[in-house]
Design a protein around this motif. Sequence first.
Motif, PDB file in Angstrom:
ATOM      1  N   SER A   2       0.847  -1.190   0.000  1.00 43.68           N
ATOM      2  CA  SER A   2       0.000   0.000   0.000  1.00 43.68           C
ATOM      3  C   SER A   2       0.882   1.239   0.000  1.00 43.68           C
ATOM      4  N   TYR A   3       0.683   2.117  -0.988  1.00 44.63           N
ATOM      5  CA  TYR A   3       1.448   3.355  -1.078  1.00 44.63           C
ATOM      6  C   TYR A   3       0.842   4.397  -0.142  1.00 44.63           C
ATOM      7  N   ARG A   4       1.705   5.131   0.563  1.00 44.93           N
ATOM      8  CA  ARG A   4       1.271   6.173   1.490  1.00 44.93           C
ATOM      9  C   ARG A   4       1.132   7.490   0.732  1.00 44.93           C
ATOM     10  N   VAL A   5      -0.054   8.101   0.837  1.00 45.79           N
ATOM     11  CA  VAL A   5      -0.376   9.307   0.069  1.00 45.79           C
ATOM     12  C   VAL A   5      -0.648  10.477   1.014  1.00 45.79           C
ATOM     13  N   LEU A   6      -0.039  11.613   0.714  1.00 46.60           N
ATOM     14  CA  LEU A   6      -0.315  12.857   1.435  1.00 46.60           C
ATOM     15  C   LEU A   6      -1.093  13.786   0.514  1.00 46.60           C
ATOM     16  N   ILE A   7      -2.226  14.299   0.994  1.00 48.10           N
ATOM     17  CA  ILE A   7      -3.038  15.235   0.219  1.00 48.10           C
ATOM     18  C   ILE A   7      -2.771  16.652   0.727  1.00 48.10           C
ATOM     19  N   VAL A   8      -2.403  17.553  -0.184  1.00 47.16           N
ATOM     20  CA  VAL A   8      -2.117  18.944   0.170  1.00 47.16           C
ATOM     21  C   VAL A   8      -3.096  19.822  -0.600  1.00 47.16           C
ATOM     22  N   GLU A   9      -4.100  20.339   0.093  1.00 47.98           N
ATOM     23  CA  GLU A   9      -5.211  21.045  -0.553  1.00 47.98           C
ATOM     24  C   GLU A   9      -5.885  21.940   0.480  1.00 47.98           C
ATOM     25  N   ASP A  10      -6.067  23.238   0.139  1.00 51.50           N
ATOM     26  CA  ASP A  10      -6.664  24.164   1.099  1.00 51.50           C
ATOM     27  C   ASP A  10      -8.181  24.133   1.104  1.00 51.50           C
ATOM     28  N   ASP A  11      -8.797  23.570   0.080  1.00 49.34           N
ATOM     29  CA  ASP A  11     -10.258  23.469   0.009  1.00 49.34           C
ATOM     30  C   ASP A  11     -10.694  22.145   0.655  1.00 49.34           C
ATOM     31  N   PRO A  12     -11.387  22.183   1.796  1.00 54.34           N
ATOM     32  CA  PRO A  12     -11.768  20.948   2.505  1.00 54.34           C
ATOM     33  C   PRO A  12     -12.599  19.994   1.655  1.00 54.34           C
ATOM     34  N   MET A  13     -13.486  20.541   0.810  1.00 56.71           N
ATOM     35  CA  MET A  13     -14.330  19.685  -0.020  1.00 56.71           C
ATOM     36  C   MET A  13     -13.500  18.947  -1.060  1.00 56.71           C
ATOM     37  N   SER A  15     -10.310  18.329  -0.876  1.00 57.21           N
ATOM     38  CA  SER A  15      -9.455  17.407  -0.132  1.00 57.21           C
ATOM     39  C   SER A  15     -10.198  16.115   0.183  1.00 57.21           C
ATOM     40  N   MET A  16     -11.464  16.247   0.591  1.00 49.91           N
ATOM     41  CA  MET A  16     -12.270  15.071   0.919  1.00 49.91           C
ATOM     42  C   MET A  16     -12.515  14.212  -0.321  1.00 49.91           C
ATOM     43  N   ILE A  17     -12.800  14.852  -1.461  1.00 52.12           N
ATOM     44  CA  ILE A  17     -13.029  14.125  -2.703  1.00 52.12           C
ATOM     45  C   ILE A  17     -11.764  13.378  -3.121  1.00 52.12           C
ATOM     46  N   ASN A  18     -10.617  14.069  -3.046  1.00 48.98           N
ATOM     47  CA  ASN A  18      -9.354  13.416  -3.392  1.00 48.98           C
ATOM     48  C   ASN A  18      -9.089  12.206  -2.508  1.00 48.98           C
ATOM     49  N   GLU A  19      -9.388  12.349  -1.228  1.00 49.26           N
ATOM     50  CA  GLU A  19      -9.185  11.232  -0.291  1.00 49.26           C
ATOM     51  C   GLU A  19     -10.083  10.058  -0.643  1.00 49.26           C
ATOM     52  N   GLN A  20     -11.337  10.349  -0.986  1.00 49.85           N
ATOM     53  CA  GLN A  20     -12.262   9.276  -1.374  1.00 49.85           C
ATOM     54  C   GLN A  20     -11.776   8.570  -2.631  1.00 49.85           C
ATOM     55  N   TYR A  21     -11.283   9.338  -3.598  1.00 48.47           N
ATOM     56  CA  TYR A  21     -10.768   8.757  -4.841  1.00 48.47           C
ATOM     57  C   TYR A  21      -9.558   7.862  -4.567  1.00 48.47           C
ATOM     58  N   VAL A  22      -8.683   8.300  -3.667  1.00 48.62           N
ATOM     59  CA  VAL A  22      -7.506   7.500  -3.328  1.00 48.62           C
ATOM     60  C   VAL A  22      -7.927   6.179  -2.697  1.00 48.62           C
ATOM     61  N   HIS A  23      -8.880   6.239  -1.781  1.00 50.49           N
ATOM     62  CA  HIS A  23      -9.295   5.038  -1.040  1.00 50.49           C
ATOM     63  C   HIS A  23      -9.997   4.010  -1.919  1.00 50.49           C
ATOM     64  N   LYS A  24     -10.455   4.421  -3.092  1.00 55.29           N
ATOM     65  CA  LYS A  24     -11.096   3.469  -3.993  1.00 55.29           C
ATOM     66  C   LYS A  24     -10.070   2.580  -4.696  1.00 55.29           C
ATOM     67  N   ASN A  25      -8.807   2.949  -4.619  1.00 57.43           N
ATOM     68  CA  ASN A  25      -7.735   2.126  -5.174  1.00 57.43           C
ATOM     69  C   ASN A  25      -7.027   1.434  -4.007  1.00 57.43           C
ATOM     70  N   LYS A  26      -7.130   0.128  -3.926  1.00 60.61           N
ATOM     71  CA  LYS A  26      -6.639  -0.627  -2.773  1.00 60.61           C
ATOM     72  C   LYS A  26      -5.123  -0.583  -2.626  1.00 60.61           C
ATOM     73  N   GLN A  27      -4.421  -0.121  -3.669  1.00 62.51           N
ATOM     74  CA  GLN A  27      -2.965  -0.027  -3.583  1.00 62.51           C
ATOM     75  C   GLN A  27      -2.495   1.242  -2.874  1.00 62.51           C
ATOM     76  N   PHE A  28      -3.435   2.141  -2.566  1.00 63.67           N
ATOM     77  CA  PHE A  28      -3.073   3.431  -1.993  1.00 63.67           C
ATOM     78  C   PHE A  28      -3.860   3.687  -0.709  1.00 63.67           C
ATOM     79  N   SER A  29      -3.235   4.385   0.237  1.00 66.00           N
ATOM     80  CA  SER A  29      -3.920   4.802   1.455  1.00 66.00           C
ATOM     81  C   SER A  29      -3.462   6.206   1.824  1.00 66.00           C
ATOM     82  N   VAL A  30      -4.374   7.016   2.340  1.00 61.58           N
ATOM     83  CA  VAL A  30      -4.063   8.388   2.730  1.00 61.58           C
ATOM     84  C   VAL A  30      -3.461   8.381   4.125  1.00 61.58           C
ATOM     85  N   CYS A  31      -2.242   8.909   4.253  1.00 66.70           N
ATOM     86  CA  CYS A  31      -1.564   8.930   5.555  1.00 66.70           C
ATOM     87  C   CYS A  31      -1.648  10.301   6.210  1.00 66.70           C
ATOM     88  N   GLY A  32      -2.126  11.321   5.466  1.00 67.21           N
ATOM     89  CA  GLY A  32      -2.247  12.641   6.051  1.00 67.21           C
ATOM     90  C   GLY A  32      -2.837  13.641   5.088  1.00 67.21           C
TER      91      GLY A  32
END
Length: 223
Positions: A2-13, A15-32
Motif C-alpha cells: 500500500s502506497y502512502r499518500v499525502l493530500i495537500v489542498e486548502d479546500d476541505p471539499m 481534499s475530501m473528494i481526493n481522499e475518497q478517490y484514493v481510497h477506492k484504489n486498494k494499492q493506496f492509502s491516505v496517511c495525512g
Amino acid sequence: MSYRVLIVEDDPMVSMINEQYVHKNKQFSVCGSCRNGQEAIEFLSKENVDLVIMDVYMPFMDGVETLKQIREKKFNTEVIMVTAANDTATLENTMHLGVIDYLIKPFAYERFQVALEKFDAKKAALNGASVLDQDCVDSIITSAKKCVVKDFPKGIQEKTMELILSYLKEQSGWISGDSIAENVGLSGVTVRHYMSYMVDNGIAVQSINYETGGRPCILYKKG
C-alpha cells in the motif's frame, strides 16, 4: 503493498473528494492531509510518504514553491499536481520539477485513477530492476505512457471497469445498475455506460426484471 499518500489542498471539499478517490484504489492509502505547503514540508520532514497529491494555489506557500522545496530537501516522494490553473508557465515549471502527472480541475474519477496508475507503473518498473540497463531505462520512461494507451473506446477507463467487474465477481446473483453504482461509488449514468460496454463485449450479461410493479429493471451479472 500500500502506497502512502499525502493530500495537500486548502479546500476541505476538494481534499475530501481526493481522499475518497484514493481510497477506492486498494494499492493506496491516505496517511495525512495538509492545508498548505508549509504544513506539507513539516509533515514530510517527519513521515515517509510515497506520493503527494497537491494543489497549486494555496495560502502561505503555493504548490510550485512547495514542489521546489520537496526537491531541494530531497524528500523521497513523487508528486501529482492538482489545480484549476491551466496556464503554460505553471505547467512548464511543475513538469521541469518532475511531477508524475498534472490534473486540471474539475477532473473525472477515471482521470484521477490514471494518474495513480502512472505512479504505480513507474514504481513497479523501478522495483523490478535488479540491473540498470537500456531496456530497464526504456521501461521506466515509457511506463506512464502505457497506462493511457488502452484498446478501449473513448469514455471507458480500464481501472473503472476493473472496479465494477471486481464487485460483480463478488455477487452470486443478478444485481441492478443502481445497486452497483451505490456500492462502487460511481454515478448511475456512469455504471450504465460501462455495463452497456461490458454486455456488448461479453464481459457481463443482462436480464430484465418485469416484476417490479412499475418500470422494468435491468439486472446484471458477470459473464
